[in-house]
Design a protein around this motif. Structure first.
Motif, PDB file in Angstrom:
ATOM      1  N   HIS A 182       4.244  55.333  88.082  1.00 16.98           N
ATOM      2  CA  HIS A 182       4.856  56.543  88.632  1.00 16.98           C
ATOM      3  C   HIS A 182       5.273  56.351  90.083  1.00 16.98           C
ATOM      4  CE1 HIS A 182       3.687  58.686  85.060  1.00 16.98           C
ATOM      5  NE2 HIS A 182       2.434  58.320  85.232  1.00 16.98           N
ATOM      6  N   ASN A 183       4.949  55.207  90.655  1.00 15.07           N
ATOM      7  CA  ASN A 183       5.258  54.980  92.063  1.00 15.07           C
ATOM      8  C   ASN A 183       5.731  53.542  92.242  1.00 15.07           C
ATOM      9  OD1 ASN A 183       5.454  55.014  94.832  1.00 15.07           O
ATOM     10  ND2 ASN A 183       3.339  55.648  95.213  1.00 15.07           N
ATOM     11  N   LEU A 184       6.910  53.265  91.708  1.00 15.47           N
ATOM     12  CA  LEU A 184       7.430  51.908  91.763  1.00 15.47           C
ATOM     13  C   LEU A 184       7.652  51.457  93.203  1.00 15.47           C
ATOM     14  CD1 LEU A 184       8.525  49.361  90.468  1.00 15.47           C
ATOM     15  CD2 LEU A 184      10.737  50.523  90.176  1.00 15.47           C
ATOM     16  N   ASN A 185       8.226  52.313  94.021  1.00 18.32           N
ATOM     17  CA  ASN A 185       8.463  51.918  95.417  1.00 18.32           C
ATOM     18  C   ASN A 185       7.153  51.621  96.125  1.00 18.32           C
ATOM     19  OD1 ASN A 185      11.207  52.235  95.071  1.00 18.32           O
ATOM     20  ND2 ASN A 185      11.258  54.319  95.913  1.00 18.32           N
ATOM     21  N   GLY A 186       6.157  52.489  95.908  1.00 21.27           N
ATOM     22  CA  GLY A 186       4.868  52.255  96.539  1.00 21.27           C
ATOM     23  C   GLY A 186       4.194  51.003  96.017  1.00 21.27           C
ATOM     24  N   ALA A 187       4.322  50.757  94.711  1.00 27.54           N
ATOM     25  CA  ALA A 187       3.718  49.556  94.131  1.00 27.54           C
ATOM     26  C   ALA A 187       4.320  48.299  94.730  1.00 27.54           C
ATOM     27  CB  ALA A 187       3.893  49.575  92.616  1.00 27.54           C
ATOM     28  N   ARG A 188       5.639  48.288  94.895  1.00 29.39           N
ATOM     29  CA  ARG A 188       6.273  47.113  95.500  1.00 29.39           C
ATOM     30  C   ARG A 188       5.838  46.952  96.953  1.00 29.39           C
ATOM     31  NH1 ARG A 188      12.245  47.718  92.862  1.00 29.39           N
ATOM     32  NH2 ARG A 188      12.204  49.550  94.199  1.00 29.39           N
ATOM     33  N   LYS A 189       5.697  48.077  97.666  1.00 31.13           N
ATOM     34  CA  LYS A 189       5.226  47.988  99.054  1.00 31.13           C
ATOM     35  C   LYS A 189       3.822  47.412  99.108  1.00 31.13           C
ATOM     36  CE  LYS A 189       7.909  51.860 100.978  1.00 31.13           C
ATOM     37  NZ  LYS A 189       7.833  53.236 101.559  1.00 31.13           N
ATOM     38  N   PHE A 190       3.003  47.799  98.143  1.00 33.40           N
ATOM     39  CA  PHE A 190       1.629  47.307  98.132  1.00 33.40           C
ATOM     40  C   PHE A 190       1.591  45.809  97.817  1.00 33.40           C
ATOM     41  CE2 PHE A 190      -2.691  47.178  95.975  1.00 33.40           C
ATOM     42  CZ  PHE A 190      -3.386  47.161  97.169  1.00 33.40           C
ATOM     43  N   PRO A 230       4.290  59.644  94.989  1.00 37.35           N
ATOM     44  CA  PRO A 230       4.727  58.732  96.046  1.00 37.35           C
ATOM     45  C   PRO A 230       3.671  58.407  97.092  1.00 37.35           C
ATOM     46  CG  PRO A 230       5.611  60.921  96.410  1.00 37.35           C
ATOM     47  CD  PRO A 230       4.965  60.944  95.061  1.00 37.35           C
ATOM     48  N   THR A 231       2.580  59.158  97.143  1.00 35.99           N
ATOM     49  CA  THR A 231       1.582  58.907  98.183  1.00 35.99           C
ATOM     50  C   THR A 231       0.266  58.387  97.631  1.00 35.99           C
ATOM     51  OG1 THR A 231       0.824  61.209  98.100  1.00 35.99           O
ATOM     52  CG2 THR A 231       2.579  60.674  99.673  1.00 35.99           C
ATOM     53  N   ALA A 245      12.413  42.762  97.532  1.00 36.34           N
ATOM     54  CA  ALA A 245      11.657  43.870  98.114  1.00 36.34           C
ATOM     55  C   ALA A 245      10.338  43.404  98.739  1.00 36.34           C
ATOM     56  CB  ALA A 245      11.373  44.922  97.042  1.00 36.34           C
ATOM     57  N   ILE A 246       9.877  42.203  98.395  1.00 29.54           N
ATOM     58  CA  ILE A 246       8.630  41.700  98.985  1.00 29.54           C
ATOM     59  C   ILE A 246       8.876  40.463  99.856  1.00 29.54           C
ATOM     60  CG2 ILE A 246       7.242  42.653  97.115  1.00 29.54           C
ATOM     61  CD1 ILE A 246       6.955  39.782  96.018  1.00 29.54           C
ATOM     62  N   GLY A 247      10.120  40.230 100.223  1.00 31.01           N
ATOM     63  CA  GLY A 247      10.416  39.136 101.153  1.00 31.01           C
ATOM     64  C   GLY A 247      11.031  37.904 100.545  1.00 31.01           C
ATOM     65  N   GLY A 248      11.230  37.892  99.225  1.00 26.90           N
ATOM     66  CA  GLY A 248      11.920  36.776  98.603  1.00 26.90           C
ATOM     67  C   GLY A 248      11.015  35.811  97.867  1.00 26.90           C
ATOM     68  N   ARG A 249      11.550  35.229  96.819  1.00 25.99           N
ATOM     69  CA  ARG A 249      10.815  34.279  95.983  1.00 25.99           C
ATOM     70  C   ARG A 249      10.483  32.992  96.728  1.00 25.99           C
ATOM     71  NH1 ARG A 249      11.653  33.258  89.850  1.00 25.99           N
ATOM     72  NH2 ARG A 249      10.699  31.208  89.532  1.00 25.99           N
ATOM     73  N   ASP A 250      11.326  32.609  97.684  1.00 22.55           N
ATOM     74  CA  ASP A 250      11.147  31.324  98.364  1.00 22.55           C
ATOM     75  C   ASP A 250       9.901  31.279  99.236  1.00 22.55           C
ATOM     76  OD1 ASP A 250      13.445  30.445  97.177  1.00 22.55           O
ATOM     77  OD2 ASP A 250      14.725  30.748  98.947  1.00 22.55           O
ATOM     78  N   ARG A 251       9.290  32.414  99.485  1.00 23.88           N
ATOM     79  CA  ARG A 251       8.066  32.425 100.293  1.00 23.88           C
ATOM     80  C   ARG A 251       6.892  31.788  99.548  1.00 23.88           C
ATOM     81  NH1 ARG A 251       5.847  37.125 100.837  1.00 23.88           N
ATOM     82  NH2 ARG A 251       4.724  36.535 102.755  1.00 23.88           N
ATOM     83  N   PHE A 252       6.974  31.709  98.233  1.00 25.02           N
ATOM     84  CA  PHE A 252       5.845  31.278  97.417  1.00 25.02           C
ATOM     85  C   PHE A 252       5.948  29.797  97.056  1.00 25.02           C
ATOM     86  CE2 PHE A 252       6.333  35.805  96.872  1.00 25.02           C
ATOM     87  CZ  PHE A 252       5.037  36.278  96.928  1.00 25.02           C
ATOM     88  N   ALA A 253       4.802  29.138  97.009  1.00 25.92           N
ATOM     89  CA  ALA A 253       4.758  27.733  96.627  1.00 25.92           C
ATOM     90  C   ALA A 253       5.170  27.582  95.163  1.00 25.92           C
ATOM     91  CB  ALA A 253       3.352  27.178  96.838  1.00 25.92           C
ATOM     92  N   PHE A 297      -3.324  49.510 104.905  1.00 24.81           N
ATOM     93  CA  PHE A 297      -2.079  49.796 104.184  1.00 24.81           C
ATOM     94  C   PHE A 297      -1.756  51.284 104.230  1.00 24.81           C
ATOM     95  CE2 PHE A 297      -0.064  50.978 100.065  1.00 24.81           C
ATOM     96  CZ  PHE A 297       1.134  50.291 100.222  1.00 24.81           C
ATOM     97  N   GLU A 298      -2.776  52.124 104.090  1.00 28.69           N
ATOM     98  CA  GLU A 298      -2.551  53.570 104.134  1.00 28.69           C
ATOM     99  C   GLU A 298      -2.022  53.996 105.504  1.00 28.69           C
ATOM    100  OE1 GLU A 298      -4.923  57.794 103.286  1.00 28.69           O
ATOM    101  OE2 GLU A 298      -5.975  55.871 103.107  1.00 28.69           O
ATOM    102  N   ARG A 299      -2.570  53.415 106.567  1.00 30.07           N
ATOM    103  CA  ARG A 299      -2.083  53.759 107.911  1.00 30.07           C
ATOM    104  C   ARG A 299      -0.630  53.332 108.092  1.00 30.07           C
ATOM    105  NH1 ARG A 299      -7.294  51.877 109.390  1.00 30.07           N
ATOM    106  NH2 ARG A 299      -6.418  49.855 110.033  1.00 30.07           N
ATOM    107  N   GLN A 300      -0.272  52.221 107.506  1.00 32.56           N
ATOM    108  CA  GLN A 300       1.085  51.700 107.666  1.00 32.56           C
ATOM    109  C   GLN A 300       2.110  52.471 106.848  1.00 32.56           C
ATOM    110  OE1 GLN A 300       1.009  47.529 106.685  1.00 32.56           O
ATOM    111  NE2 GLN A 300      -0.311  46.972 108.401  1.00 32.56           N
ATOM    112  N   THR A 301       1.712  52.945 105.668  1.00 34.39           N
ATOM    113  CA  THR A 301       2.692  53.503 104.730  1.00 34.39           C
ATOM    114  C   THR A 301       2.456  54.959 104.354  1.00 34.39           C
ATOM    115  OG1 THR A 301       1.399  52.831 102.789  1.00 34.39           O
ATOM    116  CG2 THR A 301       2.977  51.218 103.693  1.00 34.39           C
ATOM    117  N   GLY A 302       1.267  55.482 104.625  1.00 33.65           N
ATOM    118  CA  GLY A 302       0.926  56.820 104.172  1.00 33.65           C
ATOM    119  C   GLY A 302       0.529  56.880 102.715  1.00 33.65           C
ATOM    120  N   ILE A 303       0.406  55.725 102.050  1.00 33.09           N
ATOM    121  CA  ILE A 303       0.062  55.674 100.630  1.00 33.09           C
ATOM    122  C   ILE A 303      -1.423  55.348 100.479  1.00 33.09           C
ATOM    123  CG2 ILE A 303       0.484  54.511  98.431  1.00 33.09           C
ATOM    124  CD1 ILE A 303       3.316  53.883  99.459  1.00 33.09           C
TER     125      ILE A 303
END
Length: 438
Positions: free
Chosen positions: A331-339, A38-39, A127-135, A66-72
């Motif tokens: 092995h870190n799906l949550n972290g990958a989505r955050k990234f 997870p880290t 989890a990343i803010g929605g599809r509509d954000r993208f052109a 990103f590491e400072r924001q999430t610890g990852i």
């Protein structure tokens, strides 16, 4: 996508499909989308800047942020384009793939067909803010129609026509070309005394495909029929390929040596004043690295027959770009989505795309004034008005290999002084279609 080397899709599908059940992201064995690391994350970034070290300098501070924001903590590896796809294949067979990786957007459907990548369904997009954000144009190059995307747009790119202002002035050319006839005429005026009108990279299969695809659109050809079968020998496809090769064979505005050129060689010729024009994706940072000042060059849309870019026969660029993907068995799906959320945030999109000279696929980030300069405005308007994605089909990578090689061979014929005729072009493309059928 940046210019790269491709492997046949049959190899890509076979290797990835065989390995996907055991493919683990990150640095530990196992898989199944758990969060046993997870880290930590491993990120394979594509080489976007002048060199790998330049990318490390750009991305390093952002990963620390990103590491400072999430610890990852993110372990970064920047991989040159000629090596990236083969590295992906090797990683999947070893079971030691990265968690997050960059892919050229033209690979999206081919990789999607293997099942190796995380599908970006409604939950993952949320989890990343929605599809509509993208052109919408950028999303069109993320996988096959009717399926959840295999990746998320990260950097959007289109082709433009770059020209040397001093060489144009010395040749008495008062304005940059808007039609192909004007481009040929300008090219002939400057093609003398060791200088040439237009640069090309005949040895780069993907670049060959990009140019032929656009000219195909202008001739009303898509290279594939409605069922996804090769239509390489249609009159429009043959005319498109012949028009491109004829810049060397008939019009003589491309130097014969360009038949063997590899990645970025045409850009170096342009920067050194040996070539007056080049058709390329975002090139400002590369020109600067080669010593050119912004005042040395100009940029306009790629020509179209009418002089007015648009849709259909007025398409003047393939929809290029880089997507960011996640291995399904990270092995870190949550972290990958955050990234991925971090990389596609408004702030990072502005920063990274400014640095690389690309256009943000995130709509809000496009409002930054940096994307309204003359050079970036041409790219942004091309992206939204007159670019089209390469065919989003599983066989796309093999298309780049087979037809790209056919064009390479035709350039070799032209460089050697052999005739390039409609019949010889059709024969090369027929052989490419037979290769696709194997």
């Amino acid at each position: 996508m940046r210019i790269l080397r491709v492997v046949p899709v049959s190899a890509l599908v076979a290797v990835l499909a065989a390995a996907v059940s055991g493919c683990g992201g990150g640095t530990s064995p196992g898989g199944g989308g758990s969060n046993d690391s997870p880290t930590t994350l491993t990120y394979w970034a594509s080489n976007q800047g002048p060199n790998v070290e330049a990318d490390k300098k750009v991305l390093g501070p952002e990963l620390k942020k990103f590491e400072r924001q999430t610890g990852i903590k993110v372990k970064l590896e920047v991989i040159p384009w000629p090596d990236l796809l083969n590295r992906i294949l090797a990683a999947t067979t070893s079971g030691q793939g990265p968690d997050v990786l960059n892919i050229g957007n033209t690979w999206s459907a081919s990789l999607q067909a293997t099942g190796a990548l995380l599908p970006w369904d409604a939950k993952n997009f949320a989890a990343i803010g929605g599809r509509d954000r993208f052109a919408a144009p950028a999303l069109a190059a993320t996988g096959a129609a009717g399926k959840d995307p295999a990746a998320v747009p990260l950097y959007s790119l289109t082709y433009a026509l770059y020209y040397n202002k001093r060489m144009f002035q010395e040749a008495g050319i008062s304005k940059p070309p808007a039609t192909w006839g004007e481009l040929v005429a300008a090219g002939k005026k400057v093609s003398r005394d060791g200088r040439w009108g237009l640069g090309a990279e005949g040895g780069q299969l993907a670049n060959n495909i990009h140019q032929a695809f656009v000219l195909g659109k202008q001739h009303g050809a898509d290279f594939f029929d409605a069922a996804g079968k090769p239509a390489f020998t249609s009159d429009g496809a043959v005319a498109a390929v012949k028009q491109y090769v004829d810049f060397m064979a008939k019009d003589r505005i491309i130097a014969p040596g360009n038949a063997e050129y590899g990645q970025n060689q045409s850009l170096r010729d342009f920067a050194n004043g040996r070539t007056a024009m080049v058709l390329w994706q975002a090139a400002a940072t590369t020109f600067a690295a080669d010593g050119m000042k912004p005042s040395d060059w100009g940029v306009v849309p790629v020509p179209v027959p009418s002089g007015r870019p648009g849709a259909g026969r007025q398409t003047n660029s393939m929809l290029a770009g880089i997507n960011v993907a996640v291995f399904k068995n990270t092995h870190n799906l949550n972290g990958a989505r955050k990234f991925v959320k971090f990389l596609t945030s408004d702030a990072e999109q502005r920063l990274l795309n400014k640095t690389y000279g690309s256009i943000p696929p995130v709509k809000a980030a496009q409002r930054d004034p940096a994307f309204d300069r003359q050079d970036t405005r041409v790219l942004r308007e091309t992206l939204t008005r007159s670019a089209a994605p390469l065919p989003q089909i599983p066989d796309e990578a093999q298309f780049e290999t087979s037809v790209g090689t056919a064009i390479k061979d035709l350039f070799a014929d032209a460089a050697a002084g052999h005739p390039v005729t409609t019949a010889s072009v059709r024969a090369r493309l027929a052989a490419a279609a037979q290769q696709m059928a194997k």
